[in-house]
Design a protein around this motif. Sequence first.
Motif, PDB file in Angstrom:
ATOM      1  N   ALA A 129       0.821  -1.209   0.000  1.00 46.74           N
ATOM      2  CA  ALA A 129       0.000   0.000   0.000  1.00 46.74           C
ATOM      3  C   ALA A 129       0.851   1.253   0.000  1.00 46.74           C
ATOM      4  O   ALA A 129       0.456   2.287   0.539  1.00 46.74           O
ATOM      5  CB  ALA A 129      -0.945   0.005   1.200  1.00 46.74           C
ATOM      6  N   GLY A 130       2.046   1.162  -0.604  1.00 44.55           N
ATOM      7  CA  GLY A 130       2.823   2.367  -0.867  1.00 44.55           C
ATOM      8  C   GLY A 130       2.314   3.029  -2.128  1.00 44.55           C
ATOM      9  O   GLY A 130       1.289   2.644  -2.696  1.00 44.55           O
ATOM     10  N   VAL A 131       3.048   4.031  -2.609  1.00 42.57           N
ATOM     11  CA  VAL A 131       2.537   4.805  -3.742  1.00 42.57           C
ATOM     12  C   VAL A 131       2.467   3.972  -5.019  1.00 42.57           C
ATOM     13  O   VAL A 131       1.549   4.145  -5.839  1.00 42.57           O
ATOM     14  CB  VAL A 131       3.378   6.083  -3.940  1.00 42.57           C
ATOM     15  CG1 VAL A 131       4.778   5.768  -4.446  1.00 42.57           C
ATOM     16  CG2 VAL A 131       2.665   7.060  -4.861  1.00 42.57           C
ATOM     17  N   VAL A 132       3.409   3.034  -5.221  1.00 44.14           N
ATOM     18  CA  VAL A 132       3.347   2.195  -6.425  1.00 44.14           C
ATOM     19  C   VAL A 132       2.152   1.256  -6.346  1.00 44.14           C
ATOM     20  O   VAL A 132       1.388   1.105  -7.313  1.00 44.14           O
ATOM     21  CB  VAL A 132       4.657   1.417  -6.620  1.00 44.14           C
ATOM     22  CG1 VAL A 132       4.527   0.426  -7.780  1.00 44.14           C
ATOM     23  CG2 VAL A 132       5.810   2.377  -6.896  1.00 44.14           C
ATOM     24  N   GLY A 133       1.959   0.597  -5.208  1.00 41.88           N
ATOM     25  CA  GLY A 133       0.800  -0.273  -5.046  1.00 41.88           C
ATOM     26  C   GLY A 133      -0.502   0.497  -5.171  1.00 41.88           C
ATOM     27  O   GLY A 133      -1.468   0.021  -5.781  1.00 41.88           O
ATOM     28  N   VAL A 152      -6.229  -4.469  -1.962  1.00 42.08           N
ATOM     29  CA  VAL A 152      -4.860  -4.096  -1.595  1.00 42.08           C
ATOM     30  C   VAL A 152      -4.556  -4.679  -0.220  1.00 42.08           C
ATOM     31  O   VAL A 152      -5.312  -4.462   0.735  1.00 42.08           O
ATOM     32  CB  VAL A 152      -4.678  -2.567  -1.572  1.00 42.08           C
ATOM     33  CG1 VAL A 152      -3.254  -2.200  -1.149  1.00 42.08           C
ATOM     34  CG2 VAL A 152      -4.994  -1.974  -2.938  1.00 42.08           C
ATOM     35  N   VAL A 153      -3.455  -5.412  -0.126  1.00 40.47           N
ATOM     36  CA  VAL A 153      -3.058  -6.069   1.113  1.00 40.47           C
ATOM     37  C   VAL A 153      -1.712  -5.507   1.551  1.00 40.47           C
ATOM     38  O   VAL A 153      -0.781  -5.390   0.741  1.00 40.47           O
ATOM     39  CB  VAL A 153      -2.927  -7.599   0.910  1.00 40.47           C
ATOM     40  CG1 VAL A 153      -2.463  -8.273   2.180  1.00 40.47           C
ATOM     41  CG2 VAL A 153      -4.254  -8.175   0.439  1.00 40.47           C
ATOM     42  N   ASP A 154      -1.600  -5.141   2.818  1.00 37.82           N
ATOM     43  CA  ASP A 154      -0.320  -4.647   3.339  1.00 37.82           C
ATOM     44  C   ASP A 154      -0.190  -5.048   4.798  1.00 37.82           C
ATOM     45  O   ASP A 154      -1.181  -5.012   5.544  1.00 37.82           O
ATOM     46  CB  ASP A 154      -0.223  -3.120   3.203  1.00 37.82           C
ATOM     47  CG  ASP A 154       1.210  -2.618   3.333  1.00 37.82           C
ATOM     48  OD1 ASP A 154       1.796  -2.765   4.432  1.00 37.82           O
ATOM     49  OD2 ASP A 154       1.750  -2.081   2.353  1.00 37.82           O
ATOM     50  N   ARG A 155       1.018  -5.400   5.200  1.00 41.10           N
ATOM     51  CA  ARG A 155       1.236  -5.812   6.596  1.00 41.10           C
ATOM     52  C   ARG A 155       1.182  -4.623   7.546  1.00 41.10           C
ATOM     53  O   ARG A 155       1.055  -4.784   8.756  1.00 41.10           O
ATOM     54  CB  ARG A 155       2.591  -6.504   6.730  1.00 41.10           C
ATOM     55  CG  ARG A 155       3.782  -5.614   6.447  1.00 41.10           C
ATOM     56  CD  ARG A 155       5.078  -6.402   6.480  1.00 41.10           C
ATOM     57  NE  ARG A 155       6.237  -5.581   6.177  1.00 41.10           N
ATOM     58  CZ  ARG A 155       7.470  -6.054   6.030  1.00 41.10           C
ATOM     59  NH1 ARG A 155       7.683  -7.364   6.165  1.00 41.10           N
ATOM     60  NH2 ARG A 155       8.477  -5.252   5.763  1.00 41.10           N
ATOM     61  N   GLY A 156       1.294  -3.391   7.013  1.00 42.36           N
ATOM     62  CA  GLY A 156       1.269  -2.191   7.838  1.00 42.36           C
ATOM     63  C   GLY A 156       0.199  -1.220   7.361  1.00 42.36           C
ATOM     64  O   GLY A 156      -0.778  -1.615   6.739  1.00 42.36           O
ATOM     65  N   PRO A 157       0.414   0.074   7.614  1.00 44.98           N
ATOM     66  CA  PRO A 157      -0.539   1.085   7.160  1.00 44.98           C
ATOM     67  C   PRO A 157      -0.242   1.540   5.736  1.00 44.98           C
ATOM     68  O   PRO A 157       0.750   1.126   5.127  1.00 44.98           O
ATOM     69  CB  PRO A 157      -0.299   2.233   8.147  1.00 44.98           C
ATOM     70  CG  PRO A 157       1.180   2.126   8.450  1.00 44.98           C
ATOM     71  CD  PRO A 157       1.478   0.645   8.457  1.00 44.98           C
TER      72      PRO A 157
END
Length: 380
Positions: A9-13, A29-34
Motif C-alpha cells: 500500500a505504498g505509492v506504487v501499489g 490491496v493487502v499490506d502488513r502495515g498502514p
Amino acid sequence: MSDVIVVGAGVVGAACAYYAARAGLDVTVVDRGPVAGGTTGSGEGNILVSDKEPGPELELAVLSNRLWRELAELGGFEFEAKGGLVVAETGEVQRQLTGLAAKQDVEHTLVPSDSLRDYEPDLADGMAGGVFYPQDAQVQPMLAAARLLRHGVESFGKGTLRLRLGAAVTGFIREGDRITGVRTSQGDVLGDAVINAAGTWGGEVAALAGVDLPILPRRGFILVTEPLPEILIRHKVYTAAYVTNVASDSAGLETSAVVEGTPSGTVLIGASRERVGFDRTMSVPVLARLAAQAVALFPAMRDVRVIRSYCGFRPYCPDHLPVIGADPRAPGLYHACGHEGAGIGLAPVTGHLLAQVLTGSPADLDLRPFRPDRFSEESL
C-alpha cells in the motif's frame, strides 16, 4: 474474490490499484502495515525526468510525468510543478550536463553562470552554470498514496477497491502452476492476478512464490528544517553528483546536495545512498555531510535549524531498472517494484501499464526491458 490483489500500500501499489479499478477491475490491496508505511513514507516526493539517462527509464519517466499532471487535476496530492535546477560547480561538469541534456531530448534550458540567480536568487557564488528542467515536479508522497487509493475507491462505478491493512502476506495459493491468491496473517485472499508492489521487500514477496528478484535496500537520509517565513528555494535544486550517484553500483556511502522547499515552508535536504541492509541506525556524520552540502549551495541555510531527520530504504536493482510486468516463472504473478529512488515519480506509469496488461490492452511502452526474469541465468 478479486480480479487483482495488490501486495503493498505504498505509492506504487496505490497507483496499481487506482489504474486497475479505473479500468473496471475489482481490486484488493493487502499490506502488513498502514498506507505508505514503508519506503513511500520516507521519500521526498520527487517526480523527475532530469536525473534519467536516455533509455527505457527515461521513457517511463516522461509518460509518468504526463500522468502525474493528469492526476493532479483530481486534487489532494500537493502537486508542485516547480521544475528542477541541476547546477555545476566547474566548467567541465557543465559541459557534461549540457551533453546529457542534449541526449535526453526532453524540455530543458541551459543556464549560464550569470543567469543562475534568475532561477535561485540565494544560490551560492562560483557555480559554473546549470540546466533547468521545467517538467520536474514534487508531491507529498504519503498523501499521494492515500489519495490514489481514495480516488480508486471512488472509481465511479467502474471497478472496486478494498483495503486489508495489517495483513502480512505469508505465502501464495496455487491451482496447478497458476497463482490464484495470497495467504495472509488475516486469512486467505483469492484473486485472478497478484501484483507484487512490496517495494524494498519485493524480493522477499517474490521468494514466497518461488522466484528470484535481486532487490536490495539502499538506505538514504533526509533532513527537515524548521518552516521558513519566506521562500528561500524556488525549485528542486541539486548538484550534478546526484545524477552520478543515482546510476552508481557502489555499496558504499555516497552523498550529493539535493535541496527543495515544501508548501509548509520546511526545506528537505538530501541525498545519501548506501547499501547496509535494513540498518536504521542514525548516522550523525552523514547528516552533518548533508547539512554542509546544503549550506555550500545556499549559504543562508547556515542559520536555519533542522527539526528532524529520517531514513528510508530504496528498492535497488542491479541494472537500475524497475521490475514491471508478468512473471513467466509464476503464472498469475505480476511485479511492480525495484524502482529504487524513482518509485514516486514512476508510480502512475507502472500502474497504468500493468492495468493495460491485465485488461489485454496494448501497452503504451515496451515492457521487455523491465521483465521480471531478466536476472535469471536462463534469460542471459
